[in-house]
Design an enzyme around this catalytic site. Structure first.
Site, PDB file in Angstrom:
ATOM      1  N   SER A  22       0.803  -1.169  -0.016  1.00  0.00           N
ATOM      2  CA  SER A  22      -0.053  -0.133   0.009  1.00  0.00           C
ATOM      3  C   SER A  22       0.853   1.136   0.013  1.00  0.00           C
ATOM      4  CB  SER A  22      -1.109  -0.233   1.262  1.00  0.00           C
ATOM      5  OG  SER A  22      -0.283  -0.040   2.456  1.00  0.00           O
ATOM      6  N   ASN A 109      -2.415  -2.596  13.087  1.00  0.00           N
ATOM      7  CA  ASN A 109      -3.660  -2.541  13.051  1.00  0.00           C
ATOM      8  C   ASN A 109      -4.197  -1.353  13.905  1.00  0.00           C
ATOM      9  OD1 ASN A 109      -3.696  -4.628  11.690  1.00  0.00           O
ATOM     10  ND2 ASN A 109      -4.595  -6.019  13.126  1.00  0.00           N
ATOM     11  N   THR A 154     -38.958  28.141 -10.391  1.00  0.00           N
ATOM     12  CA  THR A 154     -39.475  26.712  -9.844  1.00  0.00           C
ATOM     13  C   THR A 154     -39.635  25.996 -11.018  1.00  0.00           C
ATOM     14  OG1 THR A 154     -41.647  27.312  -9.771  1.00  0.00           O
ATOM     15  CG2 THR A 154     -40.426  27.481  -7.676  1.00  0.00           C
ATOM     16  N   HIS A 155     -39.267  24.664 -11.100  1.00  0.00           N
ATOM     17  CA  HIS A 155     -39.317  23.881 -12.520  1.00  0.00           C
ATOM     18  C   HIS A 155     -38.547  24.841 -13.494  1.00  0.00           C
ATOM     19  CE1 HIS A 155     -42.729  21.993 -10.374  1.00  0.00           C
ATOM     20  NE2 HIS A 155     -43.077  23.219 -10.160  1.00  0.00           N
ATOM     21  N   SER A 276     -12.105  27.351 -27.234  1.00  0.00           N
ATOM     22  CA  SER A 276     -12.425  26.039 -27.890  1.00  0.00           C
ATOM     23  C   SER A 276     -11.301  25.854 -28.901  1.00  0.00           C
ATOM     24  CB  SER A 276     -13.782  26.148 -28.902  1.00  0.00           C
ATOM     25  OG  SER A 276     -13.686  25.359 -30.070  1.00  0.00           O
ATOM     26  N   LYS A 282     -16.002  30.713 -29.113  1.00  0.00           N
ATOM     27  CA  LYS A 282     -16.366  30.097 -27.466  1.00  0.00           C
ATOM     28  C   LYS A 282     -15.544  30.597 -26.460  1.00  0.00           C
ATOM     29  CE  LYS A 282     -18.895  26.793 -27.237  1.00  0.00           C
ATOM     30  NZ  LYS A 282     -18.732  25.210 -27.512  1.00  0.00           N
ATOM     31  N   ASN A 284     -15.688  29.000 -22.681  1.00  0.00           N
ATOM     32  CA  ASN A 284     -16.593  27.764 -22.079  1.00  0.00           C
ATOM     33  C   ASN A 284     -16.210  27.797 -20.442  1.00  0.00           C
ATOM     34  OD1 ASN A 284     -17.526  26.632 -24.490  1.00  0.00           O
ATOM     35  ND2 ASN A 284     -15.488  25.628 -24.913  1.00  0.00           N
ATOM     36  N   GLU A 289     -18.160  22.719 -15.239  1.00  0.00           N
ATOM     37  CA  GLU A 289     -18.347  21.448 -15.706  1.00  0.00           C
ATOM     38  C   GLU A 289     -17.660  20.331 -15.168  1.00  0.00           C
ATOM     39  OE1 GLU A 289     -18.866  21.801 -20.137  1.00  0.00           O
ATOM     40  OE2 GLU A 289     -18.588  23.732 -19.806  1.00  0.00           O
ATOM     41  N   TYR A 316     -10.051  -6.465  12.236  1.00  0.00           N
ATOM     42  CA  TYR A 316      -9.484  -6.086  11.086  1.00  0.00           C
ATOM     43  C   TYR A 316      -9.288  -6.937   9.942  1.00  0.00           C
ATOM     44  CZ  TYR A 316      -5.863  -4.291   7.955  1.00  0.00           C
ATOM     45  OH  TYR A 316      -5.052  -4.016   6.772  1.00  0.00           O
ATOM     46  N   GLN A 321      -7.770  -1.970   3.882  1.00  0.00           N
ATOM     47  CA  GLN A 321      -6.418  -1.186   3.305  1.00  0.00           C
ATOM     48  C   GLN A 321      -7.079  -0.517   2.078  1.00  0.00           C
ATOM     49  OE1 GLN A 321      -2.638  -2.678   3.022  1.00  0.00           O
ATOM     50  NE2 GLN A 321      -2.690  -2.938   0.901  1.00  0.00           N
ATOM     51  N   LYS A 324      -8.288   3.712   2.074  1.00  0.00           N
ATOM     52  CA  LYS A 324      -7.204   4.940   1.911  1.00  0.00           C
ATOM     53  C   LYS A 324      -7.427   5.557   0.765  1.00  0.00           C
ATOM     54  CE  LYS A 324      -4.418   2.633   4.220  1.00  0.00           C
ATOM     55  NZ  LYS A 324      -5.358   1.878   5.040  1.00  0.00           N
TER      56      LYS A 324
HETATM   57  N1  ARG Z   1      -1.034  -1.346   5.153  1.00  0.00           N
HETATM   58  C1  ARG Z   1      -2.109  -1.910   5.895  1.00  0.00           C
HETATM   59  C2  ARG Z   1      -3.547  -1.158   5.768  1.00  0.00           C
HETATM   60  O1  ARG Z   1      -3.740   0.021   5.319  1.00  0.00           O
HETATM   61  C3  ARG Z   1      -1.690  -1.572   7.474  1.00  0.00           C
HETATM   62  C4  ARG Z   1      -1.971  -2.586   8.360  1.00  0.00           C
HETATM   63  C5  ARG Z   1      -1.615  -4.048   8.088  1.00  0.00           C
HETATM   64  N2  ARG Z   1      -2.101  -5.060   9.003  1.00  0.00           N
HETATM   65  C6  ARG Z   1      -2.119  -6.245   8.696  1.00  0.00           C
HETATM   66  N3  ARG Z   1      -2.391  -6.976   9.660  1.00  0.00           N
HETATM   67  N4  ARG Z   1      -1.762  -6.828   7.521  1.00  0.00           N
HETATM   68  O2  ARG Z   1      -4.513  -1.612   6.347  1.00  0.00           O
END
Ligand code: ARG
Length: 435
Positions: A22, A109, A154-155, A276, A282, A284, A289, A316, A321, A324
């Site tokens: 990760s 964890n 409205t509408h 454009s 143009k 824009n 958008e 966990y 993971q 993120k």
């Molecule tokens: N990179 C892991 C995550 O984002 C860290 C935790 C890893 N823990 C494990 N028991 N593999 O969740």
């Protein structure tokens, strides 16, 4: 060398490593990881779980790693498993034995659950301040054209006359609710998971209150299982950010309409619009958008998080993971939208003549005409019907309520007199409503 090398007799396959890693997206939490580890090591030393010398070596080593990353002397290894592993291994390479004691009474964890809370706390503060800036832009644009009269819809049909200030107030109210939603979610997130260990705490005499207070948390999580496996705060924040995008997208849609030749209520600054490649005429409204389009990404992030979490058994699981990239993307997207839309609004010019012209057509003051008859003693339903007949007559004869002679008004209802013109004047219509 893997953290778990003792248990395994083989190196991991490269595909396992790449799939598992990760670091490409969690390295942005390096400062929070170090901040958390410094608090943890200080607590371990204070409780006598590690020696004072080891504690000092660890905290100094971590502070140096942070400085080296920031100043470009230490490159984050893209082949490391994650940022937590990279920092711990770098520390051990640099300070030796003491580095190996940092992870006492801790698991990745609770470490990752901590880092993401710390990271998102900062992100919330950035978004809150950007929201504040956009609210100021909206309010001052409203104040700049406070008395400009435009049709309220409205509408998407002309309904009643309003001022531009009243129109903009609706958007600043939406964004103020966004601020309160984010602040609220932030409060619930502000509980430290550190000390939850892998799932069931630890046998060391750690001090969870101490690390929580060192890291600016209001409390620490009562359940260690929930501490490591709760991602409600990501979902709540992605929900709050989705609503920010709904609001920005609605505003964007209106700006797009206002910039069209059909409306021509607004003109964007050249610095905040695009041309454009083929059509020389143009100009824009690309920014708006893109904001409208990017709302889809943030809603997608919310769906990702909900789907990742549903059905996960305690505690966990590696699925988590996946939290993120989704929550980081939601924050990145909202931040770039807010920071681009603020100067675009600041430099946008409204065209009050065109707004007023649109408000003057379409019998937008018909409700006021009916209210005028009510003031003469007619029941509202009768006043409504008589005004409807006046409007129909105007359409047949090519008049507006302003140009129809009073004798014609009287033919429909003898309660009408010259006072009707004062009653339907647009300025009076908006004033009477406090718009
Ligand atoms: N990179 C892991 C995550 O984002 C860290 C935790 C890893 N823990 C494990 N028991 N593999 O969740």
């Amino acid at each position: 060398m893997k953290l778990w090398a003792g248990r395994f007799s083989k190196e991991a396959d490269k595909r396992t490593n790449d799939f598992n890693s990760s670091i490409s997206f969690d390295s942005r939490m390096y400062a929070q990881d170090i901040e958390g580890s410094i608090a943890h090591a200080s607590m371990l030393a204070a409780k006598g779980i590690i020696s004072q010398e080891d504690g000092t070596a660890i905290t100094a080593g971590l502070a140096q790693i942070k400085k080296d990353i920031e100043e470009g002397r230490l490159l984050i290894d893209p082949n490391a498993e994650d940022i937590h592993t990279f920092i711990e291994q770098t520390l051990t390479e640099r300070i030796g034995e003491a580095g190996k004691r940092l992870h006492t009474g801790r698991s990745r964890n609770d470490q990752v659950a901590l880092d993401i809370r710390l990271y998102l706390r900062n992100e919330c503060d950035e978004v809150l301040s950007l929201l504040d800036t956009v609210i100021k832009s909206i309010d001052s644009k409203g104040a700049e054209y406070a008395d400009a009269i435009m049709p309220g819809y409205t509408h998407l049909q002309r309904a009643q006359p309003i001022t531009f200030r009243a129109h903009m107030l609706a958007y600043s109210e939406m964004l103020k609710r966004d601020i309160s939603r984010i602040e609220d979610a932030k409060k619930r997130m502000n509980s430290s998971p550190l000390g939850s260990g892998a799932l069931s705490g630890t046998t060391y005499p750690i001090d969870r209150a101490m690390t929580a207070s060192l890291l600016g948390f209001d409390s620490y999580t009562a359940s260690t299982l929930d501490g490591v496996s709760d991602r409600d705060f990501c979902i709540e924040l992605a929900g709050a950010l989705s609503l920010v995008m709904v609001h920005l997208s609605r505003l964007s849609e209106e700006v797009i309409l206002w910039c069209s030749w059909e409306f021509k209520f607004a003109e964007l600054d050249d610095a905040f619009s695009t041309g454009s490649s083929i059509m020389p005429q143009k100009k824009n409204p690309d920014i708006t958008e893109l904001v409208r389009g990017k709302s889809g990404r943030v809603f997608g992030d919310l769906m990702t998080l909900l789907t990742v979490m549903k059905g996960l058994p305690l505690a966990y699981n590696k699925d988590m993971q996946e939290d993120k990239e989704a929550i980081f993307d939601a924050f990145d997207t909202v931040k770039i939208c807010l920071s681009t839309i603020a100067p675009m609004i600041d430099t946008m010019k409204m065209i009050p003549e065109n707004m007023r012209k649109a408000a003057a057509g379409g019998f937008i003051n018909a409700t006021d005409c009916a209210d005028y008859l009510v003031s003469k003693g007619l029941p509202f339903r009768d006043a409504y019907k008589a005004t409807g007949e006046v409007v129909a007559l105007c359409i047949r004869t090519g008049n507006t309520l302003e140009t129809l002679p009073v004798e014609e008004y009287k033919k429909i209802c003898d309660s009408f007199d010259d006072g009707v013109y004062e009653a339907i004047a647009l300025e009076n219509c908006v004033k009477r409503r406090g718009m």
